[in-house]
Design an enzyme around this catalytic site. Structure first.
Site, PDB file in Angstrom:
ATOM      1  N   TYR A 180     -31.741 -38.702 -13.158  1.00  0.00           N
ATOM      2  CA  TYR A 180     -32.038 -38.020 -11.884  1.00  0.00           C
ATOM      3  C   TYR A 180     -32.698 -38.932 -10.856  1.00  0.00           C
ATOM      4  O   TYR A 180     -33.102 -38.457  -9.790  1.00  0.00           O
ATOM      5  CB  TYR A 180     -33.021 -36.857 -12.115  1.00  0.00           C
ATOM      6  CG  TYR A 180     -32.677 -35.905 -13.229  1.00  0.00           C
ATOM      7  CD1 TYR A 180     -31.481 -35.198 -13.236  1.00  0.00           C
ATOM      8  CD2 TYR A 180     -33.575 -35.681 -14.271  1.00  0.00           C
ATOM      9  CE1 TYR A 180     -31.183 -34.306 -14.255  1.00  0.00           C
ATOM     10  CE2 TYR A 180     -33.290 -34.789 -15.290  1.00  0.00           C
ATOM     11  CZ  TYR A 180     -32.092 -34.111 -15.274  1.00  0.00           C
ATOM     12  OH  TYR A 180     -31.814 -33.227 -16.281  1.00  0.00           O
ATOM     13  N   CYS A 198     -29.591 -51.592 -23.637  1.00  0.00           N
ATOM     14  CA  CYS A 198     -28.561 -52.438 -23.027  1.00  0.00           C
ATOM     15  C   CYS A 198     -27.930 -51.704 -21.860  1.00  0.00           C
ATOM     16  O   CYS A 198     -26.771 -51.261 -21.938  1.00  0.00           O
ATOM     17  CB  CYS A 198     -27.512 -52.781 -24.071  1.00  0.00           C
ATOM     18  SG  CYS A 198     -28.246 -53.625 -25.450  1.00  0.00           S
TER      19      CYS A 198
HETATM   20  N1  LLP Z   1     -35.302 -20.666 -17.892  1.00  0.00           N
HETATM   21  C1  LLP Z   1     -34.029 -21.074 -17.775  1.00  0.00           C
HETATM   22  C2  LLP Z   1     -32.960 -20.097 -17.886  1.00  0.00           C
HETATM   23  C3  LLP Z   1     -33.737 -22.435 -17.566  1.00  0.00           C
HETATM   24  O1  LLP Z   1     -32.481 -22.818 -17.459  1.00  0.00           O
HETATM   25  C4  LLP Z   1     -34.807 -23.355 -17.487  1.00  0.00           C
HETATM   26  C5  LLP Z   1     -34.543 -24.768 -17.285  1.00  0.00           C
HETATM   27  C6  LLP Z   1     -36.119 -22.888 -17.619  1.00  0.00           C
HETATM   28  C7  LLP Z   1     -36.338 -21.534 -17.820  1.00  0.00           C
HETATM   29  C8  LLP Z   1     -37.318 -23.794 -17.562  1.00  0.00           C
HETATM   30  O2  LLP Z   1     -37.418 -24.474 -16.366  1.00  0.00           O
HETATM   31  P1  LLP Z   1     -38.739 -25.337 -16.040  1.00  0.00           P
HETATM   32  O3  LLP Z   1     -39.865 -24.383 -15.832  1.00  0.00           O
HETATM   33  O4  LLP Z   1     -38.973 -26.239 -17.181  1.00  0.00           O
HETATM   34  O5  LLP Z   1     -38.365 -26.085 -14.814  1.00  0.00           O
HETATM   35  N2  LLP Z   1     -33.603 -31.569 -17.629  1.00  0.00           N
HETATM   36  C9  LLP Z   1     -34.048 -31.264 -16.274  1.00  0.00           C
HETATM   37  C10 LLP Z   1     -34.485 -29.841 -16.142  1.00  0.00           C
HETATM   38  C11 LLP Z   1     -33.431 -28.874 -16.549  1.00  0.00           C
HETATM   39  C12 LLP Z   1     -33.928 -27.472 -16.510  1.00  0.00           C
HETATM   40  C13 LLP Z   1     -32.963 -26.582 -17.187  1.00  0.00           C
HETATM   41  N3  LLP Z   1     -33.368 -25.237 -17.237  1.00  0.00           N
HETATM   42  C14 LLP Z   1     -35.176 -32.207 -15.906  1.00  0.00           C
HETATM   43  O6  LLP Z   1     -35.535 -33.038 -16.713  1.00  0.00           O
HETATM   44  O7  LLP Z   1     -35.670 -32.163 -14.797  1.00  0.00           O
END
Ligand code: LLP
Length: 454
Positions: A355, A382
């Site tokens: 990202y 790598c």
């Molecule tokens: N609920 C649902 C349905 C979700 O899809 C997500 C995150 C959450 C809750 C929790 O969201 P949070 O509060 O953690 O933002 N890998 C990405 C973030 C992807 C989030 C996916 N869904 C990153 O590293 O920024």
């Protein structure tokens, strides 16, 4: 000159970048909850994720009490910790002890929460392509709700529930058209993407009618998640209104919907360039305001509200401890830059590569002394995109062997880790009241070789 901003020093401030129990000792070493990072590195090796248990619990508690307060005069609120950010048995237990439920999105997350002793009725299940095993496990464990994400899934869950003679509690995940947040890939409520059922196209309404026609399904709630790493409150208010309008439509069709889940996505501060995140009470109040308006306008009973924060509970509670290796000075079009290699990288934190996420770093094993030099922290993989911290001013006297701490790595670090280059994933060391203990052990090469049965 952002490129030579040194890492802010730990202040113990919840709005800050370091966990509340991180500070420098008089000798200049960083310590977390009373344990020096040199001891952690000596005992558990590097890289290691270091998790401040008390900090994580405090953040969970802050969400729970903010939601309880905001919804006290309505129908109450539940907080589901989003396990995708980082889940282990210990974390499941801590969240459960703090009064939170667990939101899962796979069999692995579901089994982890169950293995920690969290009862099924305090776990939710998401997924845009759930397996039969996942749905069956959820039904057998009496899960709080299964979030339906497509029309075929209505029929699939109905059939599996009917075969078991149970009535499955389901939510419908809505795509409301409201979206907010960081990188394009982590925005989830616009139309052209894989999650949810569109309200505009009528797919969501079709799913609700189909659910109402099945005696093996109980339409318990509506769900919306608008994105991730959102640092302002407006989008949440807009999304809440859009979801509540669908609830009003359903009431007009004779479909009573007692619960509404407004997802996660609450942002955190990664570097000083980010504004401090609004406190949970501010988000909770925006949601409660939308519910009060809905109740006043429609005369419907208030719904039970849930939210699913992940990042805002675990991200600032964890730092990654690396050991500095090779140091190289290069000349770039914009001036000299020092490349500081550490003993991990994109396999323990994919976010900078995926990202362009920004982090900061600080020398942790001793007090930083030299002038800050424009530096880039890179991993040992790598791949030239294997960056840990794009730009930070690190002291000119930083040498191989120093320990480097990268804060705010608790969310989507270990959980999106990989074995690229067959590097083993680091363990997670929890620290509390002067004691450090592993909650996830470091992976070994033998763990990886054990999978190689060829
Ligand atoms: N609920 C649902 C349905 C979700 O899809 C997500 C995150 C959450 C809750 C929790 O969201 P949070 O509060 O953690 O933002 N890998 C990405 C973030 C992807 C989030 C996916 N869904 C990153 O590293 O920024």
């Amino acid at each position: 000159m952002r490129e030579i901003t040194p890492a802010p020093e730990p202040t113990g401030d919840v709005q800050g970048i370091w966990s509340v129990n991180t500070r420098r000792t008089d000798s200049g070493e960083l310590e977390v909850a009373g344990v020096g990072v040199r001891d952690i590195a000596a005992k558990f090796g590097t890289p290691s994720y270091v998790l401040d248990e008390d900090d994580m619990r405090q953040r969970a508690r802050a969400w729970k009490s903010a939601m309880d307060d905001a919804f006290a005069n309505l129908a109450g609120a539940e907080v589901f910790y989003a396990g995708k950010a980082f889940l282990s048995k210990a974390v499941s237990r801590w969240m459960s002890e703090e009064g939170l439920n667990i939101d899962t999105a796979s069999e692995g997350e579901l089994r982890t929460a169950l293995a920690a002793g969290v009862p099924g009725n305090r776990i939710g299940l998401h997924g845009n392509n759930k397996s039969v095993t996942e749905i069956e496990l959820a039904l057998d464990e009496g899960i709080a709700h299964i979030v339906i994400d497509s029309l075929p899934e209505v029929e699939q869950v109905a059939a599996l529930a009917a075969a078991r003679g149970v009535c499955a509690p389901v939510y419908v995940r809505l795509t409301t058209g409201v979206h907010a947040g960081g990188h394009d890939f982590i925005q989830t409520a616009h139309e052209d993407q894989k999650f949810g059922l569109s309200v505009n196209s009528g797919a969501a309404q079709d799913a609700m009618k189909a659910i109402a026609s099945h005696s093996s399904l109980k339409l318990l709630g509506l769900h919306s998640h608008i994105g991730s790493q959102i640092l302002s409150t407006e989008g949440f208010g807009e999304a809440a209104k859009a979801v509540l309008a669908v609830r009003q439509w359903a009431a007009g069709q004779g479909i009573d919907i007692p619960e509404v889940d407004l997802g996660g996505g609450y942002g955190v501060r990664y570097t000083e360039a980010d504004a401090p995140a609004p406190p949970p009470a501010e988000f909770a109040e925006v949601l409660a305001c939308a519910v009060r308006e809905h109740v006043a306008e429609t005369g419907l009973p208030a719904p039970l509200i849930s939210i699913e924060p992940g990042r805002s509970i675990v991200a600032p509670a964890m730092l990654t401890l690396y050991r500095v290796g090779t140091i190289k000075d290069v000349h770039t079009d914009t001036g000299p830059r020092r490349y500081m290699s550490v003993d991990g990288g994109m396999s323990d934190n994919l976010r900078p590569a995926l990202y362009g996420a920004q982090y900061t770093a600080a020398v942790a094993s001793r007090a930083p002394e030299g002038e800050p030099v424009r530096s880039r922290v890179v991993g040992k993989h790598c791949e030239s995109g294997d960056i840990v911290v794009h730009a930070v001013g690190l002291p000119t006297d930083t040498v191989a062997g120093d320990l480097l701490a990268v804060p705010v790595t608790g969310a989507y670090g270990r959980s999106m880790g990989s074995n690229y280059n067959m590097i083993s994933r680091p363990g997670v060391v929890a620290v509390r009241d002067g004691r450090a203990y592993e909650i996830l052990r470091r992976e070994t090469i033998d763990d990886q070789l054990a999978l190689d049965v060829g």
